[in-house]
Design a protein around this motif. Structure first.
Motif, PDB file in Angstrom:
ATOM      1  N   PHE A  67      35.478  41.835  28.407  1.00  0.00           N
ATOM      2  CA  PHE A  67      36.490  41.364  27.404  1.00  0.00           C
ATOM      3  C   PHE A  67      37.905  41.384  27.827  1.00  0.00           C
ATOM      4  O   PHE A  67      38.464  40.581  27.526  1.00  0.00           O
ATOM      5  N   LEU A  68      38.447  42.572  28.594  1.00  0.00           N
ATOM      6  CA  LEU A  68      39.818  42.524  29.106  1.00  0.00           C
ATOM      7  C   LEU A  68      40.159  41.211  30.029  1.00  0.00           C
ATOM      8  O   LEU A  68      41.134  40.501  29.731  1.00  0.00           O
ATOM      9  N   THR A  69      39.329  40.876  30.870  1.00  0.00           N
ATOM     10  CA  THR A  69      39.591  39.931  31.852  1.00  0.00           C
ATOM     11  C   THR A  69      39.430  38.539  30.918  1.00  0.00           C
ATOM     12  O   THR A  69      40.173  37.760  31.405  1.00  0.00           O
ATOM     13  N   ASN A  70      38.546  38.145  30.030  1.00  0.00           N
ATOM     14  CA  ASN A  70      38.582  37.180  29.073  1.00  0.00           C
ATOM     15  C   ASN A  70      40.104  37.081  28.530  1.00  0.00           C
ATOM     16  O   ASN A  70      40.450  35.897  28.404  1.00  0.00           O
ATOM     17  N   SER A  83      41.844  41.761  40.709  1.00  0.00           N
ATOM     18  CA  SER A  83      41.432  43.483  40.525  1.00  0.00           C
ATOM     19  C   SER A  83      41.773  43.625  39.040  1.00  0.00           C
ATOM     20  O   SER A  83      42.554  43.239  38.549  1.00  0.00           O
ATOM     21  N   VAL A  84      40.984  44.495  38.621  1.00  0.00           N
ATOM     22  CA  VAL A  84      41.008  45.231  37.424  1.00  0.00           C
ATOM     23  C   VAL A  84      40.823  46.667  37.742  1.00  0.00           C
ATOM     24  O   VAL A  84      39.661  47.053  38.204  1.00  0.00           O
ATOM     25  N   THR A 132      45.433  48.660  34.678  1.00  0.00           N
ATOM     26  CA  THR A 132      46.065  47.556  35.120  1.00  0.00           C
ATOM     27  C   THR A 132      45.191  46.566  35.848  1.00  0.00           C
ATOM     28  O   THR A 132      43.941  46.719  36.202  1.00  0.00           O
ATOM     29  N   ALA A 133      45.771  45.313  35.683  1.00  0.00           N
ATOM     30  CA  ALA A 133      45.183  44.231  36.360  1.00  0.00           C
ATOM     31  C   ALA A 133      46.162  43.381  37.088  1.00  0.00           C
ATOM     32  O   ALA A 133      47.195  43.366  36.981  1.00  0.00           O
TER      33      ALA A 133
END
Length: 142
Positions: A67-70, A83-84, A132-133
């Protein structure tokens, strides 16, 4: 607003908040798709999850990362998340209102790297996940 290149990014920009679908149907389907089955109910049944000592059925951590990457990709469709890194402080529950947010905290215009702080809050406003990403964006259009 979306960004295409590093020139479009401003320090302190807040990405559009995102409320993903955390329904039991979604959490159960995800757990099954990655080979976890229903995890003994921990992702698909609130009562069974409580029997395991959990507060209810969980949103799988990997699904939260997805979800965060989306959210990042909706903001920067030309970017590549390299990276995440997250910390899970508290479980996020299926069928609950989870709000994801992110803010740009560092920009390297020479390399196209963007650092983004991430968080996932439950319906009480408590941060269950933070991290963080690093996103790489083109340094020039084209």
């Amino acid at each position: 607003m979306t960004v295409q290149t590093i020139a479009d990014v401003e320090f302190g920009t807040e990405l559009e908040a995102f409320r993903p679908d955390t329904s039991l149907a979604v959490t159960s389907e995800f757990a099954d798709a990655v080979g976890w089955g229903d995890g003994g109910g921990r992702f698909s049944d609130h009562a069974l999850a409580r029997e395991q000592g959990l507060p209810g059925a969980l949103v799988p951590g990997l699904l939260t990362l997805g979800f965060l990457t989306n959210m990042i990709h909706r903001w920067a469709p030309t970017g590549r998340v390299v990276s995440v890194d997250t910390v899970f402080r508290a479980p996020l529950l299926a069928d609950s209102q989870v709000e994801l947010s992110a803010v740009v905290t560092d920009i390297d215009e020479d390399t196209g790297a963007v650092e983004i702080d991430l968080s996932a809050k439950n319906e009480k406003g408590e941060t269950g996940v933070f991290g963080t990403a690093t996103l790489m964006l083109p340094v020039a259009a084209g």
